[in-house]
Every structure is written in structure tokens, then in C-alpha cells.
Design a protein around this motif. Structure first.
Motif, PDB file in Angstrom:
ATOM      1  N   ASP A   1       8.776  -4.974 -13.978  1.00 25.32           N
ATOM      2  CA  ASP A   1       7.986  -4.843 -15.198  1.00 25.32           C
ATOM      3  C   ASP A   1       8.563  -5.689 -16.327  1.00 25.32           C
ATOM      4  O   ASP A   1       7.818  -6.286 -17.121  1.00 25.32           O
ATOM      5  CB  ASP A   1       7.900  -3.377 -15.625  1.00 25.32           C
ATOM      6  CG  ASP A   1       6.885  -2.588 -14.802  1.00 25.32           C
ATOM      7  OD1 ASP A   1       6.002  -3.210 -14.186  1.00 25.32           O
ATOM      8  OD2 ASP A   1       6.984  -1.347 -14.782  1.00 25.32           O
TER       9      ASP A   1
ATOM     10  N   CYS B   1      -1.789 -14.237 -15.445  1.00 28.24           N
ATOM     11  CA  CYS B   1      -1.460 -13.446 -14.255  1.00 28.24           C
ATOM     12  C   CYS B   1      -0.528 -12.294 -14.609  1.00 28.24           C
ATOM     13  O   CYS B   1      -0.697 -11.167 -14.136  1.00 28.24           O
ATOM     14  CB  CYS B   1      -0.827 -14.331 -13.186  1.00 28.24           C
ATOM     15  SG  CYS B   1      -1.965 -15.436 -12.331  1.00 28.24           S
TER      16      CYS B   1
ATOM     17  N   ALA C   1       1.127   1.226 -11.017  1.00 21.55           N
ATOM     18  CA  ALA C   1      -0.056   1.170 -10.157  1.00 21.55           C
ATOM     19  C   ALA C   1       0.359   1.314  -8.695  1.00 21.55           C
ATOM     20  O   ALA C   1       1.393   0.777  -8.273  1.00 21.55           O
ATOM     21  CB  ALA C   1      -0.800  -0.142 -10.366  1.00 21.55           C
TER      22      ALA C   1
ATOM     23  N   ALA D   1      -1.706  -5.085 -17.316  1.00 22.73           N
ATOM     24  CA  ALA D   1      -2.907  -4.331 -17.692  1.00 22.73           C
ATOM     25  C   ALA D   1      -3.335  -3.370 -16.591  1.00 22.73           C
ATOM     26  O   ALA D   1      -3.929  -2.320 -16.867  1.00 22.73           O
ATOM     27  CB  ALA D   1      -4.045  -5.298 -18.013  1.00 22.73           C
ATOM     28  N   ARG D   2      -3.020  -3.697 -15.351  1.00 26.37           N
ATOM     29  CA  ARG D   2      -3.317  -2.812 -14.222  1.00 26.37           C
ATOM     30  C   ARG D   2      -2.364  -1.624 -14.160  1.00 26.37           C
ATOM     31  O   ARG D   2      -2.520  -0.743 -13.312  1.00 26.37           O
ATOM     32  CB  ARG D   2      -3.233  -3.579 -12.899  1.00 26.37           C
ATOM     33  CG  ARG D   2      -4.294  -4.654 -12.705  1.00 26.37           C
ATOM     34  CD  ARG D   2      -3.959  -5.491 -11.470  1.00 26.37           C
ATOM     35  NE  ARG D   2      -4.931  -6.536 -11.211  1.00 26.37           N
ATOM     36  CZ  ARG D   2      -5.972  -6.433 -10.397  1.00 26.37           C
ATOM     37  NH1 ARG D   2      -6.179  -5.278  -9.772  1.00 26.37           N
ATOM     38  NH2 ARG D   2      -6.800  -7.440 -10.205  1.00 26.37           N
ATOM     39  N   GLY D   3      -1.356  -1.634 -15.024  1.00 28.19           N
ATOM     40  CA  GLY D   3      -0.381  -0.551 -15.031  1.00 28.19           C
ATOM     41  C   GLY D   3       1.003  -0.978 -14.602  1.00 28.19           C
ATOM     42  O   GLY D   3       1.915  -0.155 -14.536  1.00 28.19           O
TER      43      GLY D   3
ATOM     44  N   HIS E   1      -0.322  -6.905  -5.792  1.00 26.00           N
ATOM     45  CA  HIS E   1      -0.675  -7.807  -6.887  1.00 26.00           C
ATOM     46  C   HIS E   1       0.490  -8.726  -7.247  1.00 26.00           C
ATOM     47  O   HIS E   1       0.285  -9.901  -7.577  1.00 26.00           O
ATOM     48  CB  HIS E   1      -1.113  -7.001  -8.104  1.00 26.00           C
ATOM     49  CG  HIS E   1      -2.426  -6.306  -7.913  1.00 26.00           C
ATOM     50  ND1 HIS E   1      -3.609  -7.000  -7.722  1.00 26.00           N
ATOM     51  CD2 HIS E   1      -2.759  -4.993  -7.861  1.00 26.00           C
ATOM     52  CE1 HIS E   1      -4.603  -6.133  -7.578  1.00 26.00           C
ATOM     53  NE2 HIS E   1      -4.113  -4.913  -7.649  1.00 26.00           N
TER      54      HIS E   1
ATOM     55  N   ASP F   1      -0.803  -0.023  -6.068  1.00 23.66           N
ATOM     56  CA  ASP F   1      -0.824  -1.278  -5.303  1.00 23.66           C
ATOM     57  C   ASP F   1      -0.113  -2.408  -6.049  1.00 23.66           C
ATOM     58  O   ASP F   1      -0.442  -3.578  -5.872  1.00 23.66           O
ATOM     59  CB  ASP F   1      -2.262  -1.694  -5.003  1.00 23.66           C
ATOM     60  CG  ASP F   1      -3.112  -1.814  -6.258  1.00 23.66           C
ATOM     61  OD1 ASP F   1      -2.635  -1.430  -7.344  1.00 23.66           O
ATOM     62  OD2 ASP F   1      -4.254  -2.297  -6.150  1.00 23.66           O
ATOM     63  N   TRP F   2       0.889  -2.061  -6.853  1.00 23.12           N
ATOM     64  CA  TRP F   2       1.559  -3.082  -7.653  1.00 23.12           C
ATOM     65  C   TRP F   2       2.192  -4.171  -6.800  1.00 23.12           C
ATOM     66  O   TRP F   2       2.186  -5.352  -7.171  1.00 23.12           O
ATOM     67  CB  TRP F   2       2.614  -2.453  -8.564  1.00 23.12           C
ATOM     68  CG  TRP F   2       3.851  -1.955  -7.865  1.00 23.12           C
ATOM     69  CD1 TRP F   2       4.089  -0.692  -7.413  1.00 23.12           C
ATOM     70  CD2 TRP F   2       5.027  -2.702  -7.551  1.00 23.12           C
ATOM     71  NE1 TRP F   2       5.327  -0.595  -6.838  1.00 23.12           N
ATOM     72  CE2 TRP F   2       5.933  -1.820  -6.911  1.00 23.12           C
ATOM     73  CE3 TRP F   2       5.417  -4.025  -7.746  1.00 23.12           C
ATOM     74  CZ2 TRP F   2       7.192  -2.227  -6.463  1.00 23.12           C
ATOM     75  CZ3 TRP F   2       6.674  -4.429  -7.304  1.00 23.12           C
ATOM     76  CH2 TRP F   2       7.545  -3.532  -6.677  1.00 23.12           C
TER      77      TRP F   2
ATOM     78  N   ASP G   1      -2.401  -9.649 -16.647  1.00 26.43           N
ATOM     79  CA  ASP G   1      -3.296  -8.876 -15.783  1.00 26.43           C
ATOM     80  C   ASP G   1      -2.513  -7.844 -14.978  1.00 26.43           C
ATOM     81  O   ASP G   1      -2.952  -6.700 -14.819  1.00 26.43           O
ATOM     82  CB  ASP G   1      -4.046  -9.826 -14.843  1.00 26.43           C
ATOM     83  CG  ASP G   1      -4.971  -9.088 -13.883  1.00 26.43           C
ATOM     84  OD1 ASP G   1      -5.958  -8.493 -14.361  1.00 26.43           O
ATOM     85  OD2 ASP G   1      -4.704  -9.092 -12.665  1.00 26.43           O
ATOM     86  N   PHE G   2      -1.346  -8.227 -14.472  1.00 30.49           N
ATOM     87  CA  PHE G   2      -0.493  -7.304 -13.723  1.00 30.49           C
ATOM     88  C   PHE G   2      -0.112  -6.108 -14.592  1.00 30.49           C
ATOM     89  O   PHE G   2      -0.184  -4.948 -14.156  1.00 30.49           O
ATOM     90  CB  PHE G   2       0.757  -8.033 -13.244  1.00 30.49           C
ATOM     91  CG  PHE G   2       1.747  -7.165 -12.512  1.00 30.49           C
ATOM     92  CD1 PHE G   2       1.600  -6.891 -11.163  1.00 30.49           C
ATOM     93  CD2 PHE G   2       2.835  -6.621 -13.182  1.00 30.49           C
ATOM     94  CE1 PHE G   2       2.517  -6.087 -10.491  1.00 30.49           C
ATOM     95  CE2 PHE G   2       3.754  -5.821 -12.517  1.00 30.49           C
ATOM     96  CZ  PHE G   2       3.590  -5.556 -11.164  1.00 30.49           C
TER      97      PHE G   2
END
Length: 303
Positions: free
Chosen positions: A221, A250, A262, A256-258, A268, A264-265, A253-254
Motif C-alpha cells: 500500500d 494504475c 480488497a 481506489a479499489r481498496g 490487480h 483480489d488485491w 486505481d489500485f
């Protein structure tokens, strides 16, 4: 993976020769030096790490591998100890700069001329010196004190150093990119007190650690947070403005997906990695500052 590579950072810290005096101050310098090496090891072994060298693959690089980085780390072990001791003595910026130049020479000799850690030598070296100065001044080892000490002790020297290199006609690839795209390199970051380390990467590390207790996810992160906000000269050199835009989008976006929260991190993150490799993009500046953030965390986590 090369079977000869160490499986933990501990081997990188064995048998370090130092000029530090014996006793508590010498042990402190040794501890800071070990923390610096361990932090760069933490950056190296992280995966998925878009476009960057890891133990899994070489990312976007044809000229270096994890083995190259390990050789560099071994060559830099004593540097971090010596620059901590210099900071403890209140050495002027010129002394720190000379120690960095000598360390860069040892790095290039160990890697056959490949630049693996130039930015890290600069950023982590300054942080080690700041830790030494905090120790000498009996200041609690906090992130705030490390940053304020860095600026109060060497801020003017850093500003002059940055200005001098900006005017230098014999520019490196990074400096050329900084000029062309107004991107941020290691010198510019340091002259501002490493804001990407203290204001971006370190908070991301702490937030994810508090939520998950996972050091791997915290580093992921933090790296993506850096990529989302940095103007990385390494990226501009390889991909120009379009490549830099792709890296930031990119990464954003990663997040923003959490991010790693997430489910499925990993999928991604690997997708970002493959995309960067396809475009030969390598956010090396973000990697260096991730190592710097890991160092600050290691030195201040008990404060």
C-alpha cells in the motif's frame, strides 16, 4: 530464484566493519545501519512490485536482478553505520555528501557499474545521519524529530546541493527528466525534507499495519501510494509524460479499489506489474522512498 541468495536480511548484517567507537554510541550506529540494510531488503523482496526487480523476476530491467541488488546491499553495509556516526558528530553536509560518493563508488564496483541504489544511498543515508543527530541531541526518535533534525542540521546544504546540480550541464538521466518534465528526483525530495516519505509512505504503512497487522500488505500500500503521487524521474526517463501518467493512474486505481484491503488485491497488483513491464516502466524512485519509509518506521516504532 538463485539458491545462493540469503532468505532473510540477517545475513546482510553479519560481520560489518565500522569505525564507530565501541560502547553504547557504537551499538546505536550499528543498529541504525542494520535497520537501513534491512529496510532495503524489505523493498527488494516485496512482490508484486510493478516494474521493479524482486526475487520473482527482474521487472522491466534487462541489466539487473535480485542478485545484483544483494551485491549492492553487501557493499553498502558499512556506509549506513558511518553516516549515522557522522550525523551524531554533527558533521557538515559536505562530509555526508563525500560518504555518499564513496558509497556509490563501492556500489558501482560491486554491481559492475549498474545503479541499483543511488537514490537510496542519498535518502537513507540522510535519515541515518538524522537519527545520529537525534541521538546526540537526546531527542526522542520520532518521525517528526527525524524530519525536523534533517532540515535544521542540513537543510541549507541540501538546498545548495540541489541548486548546484540543477545548473550542472553534465546531467544524469534523472536530472534530464527532472528538467524536461519538472519531475522530482532524490535531491529535490531531500531538499524538501522527504515529504513523500513522511507525508505519504509512512502514513500508508501505519494505516495498513493498524488495520491488518501485515507488513507485506503495508509495504504494498505504501508503494502504490508513492506511485500515485510522485513525479518519478525514473519513470519519466523511461516512459515520458505518458508513462508517468500510466503509473499514477494504475496506482490510483489500485488504491481506489481498496488497496490490499480488497480481496483480489494480488490480482490487480500483478496486472499493474505486467503492464509496467510491457511498457518498460520502472518506478525506482518510489522504491527508494519505500525503503526510506521502512527505515523511519523501524527506527521510530517503539517511540
Amino acid at each position: 530464484m538463485n539458491a545462493m541468495l540469503p532468505q532473510s536480511g540477517l545475513a546482510l548484517n553479519d560481520a560489518i566493519v565500522t569505525d564507530c567507537d565501541a560502547g553504547k554510541e557504537g551499538q546505536f550506529c550499528l543498529r541504525v545501519g542494520r535497520a537501513a540494510v534491512s529496510s532495503l531488503y524489505d523493498e527488494l523482496v516485496l512482490y508484486p512490485k510493478p516494474g521493479l526487480v524482486s526475487l520473482v523476476d527482474n521487472g522491466s530491467h534487462d541489466d539487473m536482478s535480485a542478485d545484483t541488488f544483494f551485491r549492492s546491499l553487501f557493499a553498502l553495509r558499512s556506509y549506513f553505520i558511518r553516516i549515522t556516526e557522522a550525523g551524531m558528530r554533527g558533521a557538515p553536509f559536505g562530509v555526508l555528501r563525500q560518504l555518499g560518493i564513496e558509497a556509490e563508488g563501492r556500489m558501482l564496483q560491486a554491481t559492475g557499474g549498474i545503479n541499483t541504489h543511488r537514490g537510496a544511498i542519498f535518502a537513507l543515508g540522510l535519515l541515518c545521519a538524522s537519527a545520529g543527530a537525534c541521538r546526540a541531541n537526546h531527542a526522542p526518535m520520532t518521525a517528526e524529530n527525524m524530519r525536523s533534525t534533517l532540515m535544521s542540521e542540513w537543510g541549507s546544504g541540501l538546498a545548495m546541493h540541489t541548486q548546484k546540480h540543477t545548473q550542472n550541464a553534465g546531467a544524469s538521466h534523472g536530472l534530464q527528466a527532472a528538467r524536461q518534465y519538472a519531475a522530482t528526483g532524490a535531491r529535490e525530495e531531500a531538499a524538501l525534507g522527504l515529504p513523500s516519505v513522511f507525508n505519504v509512505a509512512l502514513p500508508a504503512l501505519k494505516t495498513t499495519l493498524a488495520a491488518s497487522g501485515c507488513w507485506e500488505r503495508a509495504r504494498i500500500d505504501a508503494l502504490f501510494a508513492l506511485m500515485a503521487c510522485m513525479s518519478d524521474t525514473n519513470v519519466y526517463h523511461r516512459g515520458g509524460a505518458e508513462g508517468a501518467r500510466l503509473v499514477r493512474e494504475c496506482a490510483a486505481d489500485f488504491l481506489a479499489r481498496g488497496g490490499t484491503a480488497a480481496a483480489d488485491w494480488g490480482v490487480h497488483a500483478v496486472e499493474c506489474h505486467r503492464r509496467f513491464v510491457a511498457d518498460r516502466l520502472s518506478p525506482g524512485g518510489a522504491a527508494d522512498l519505500l525503503g526510506a519509509a521502512c527505515l523511519v518506521h523501524r527506527l521510530t516504532r517503539d517511540s
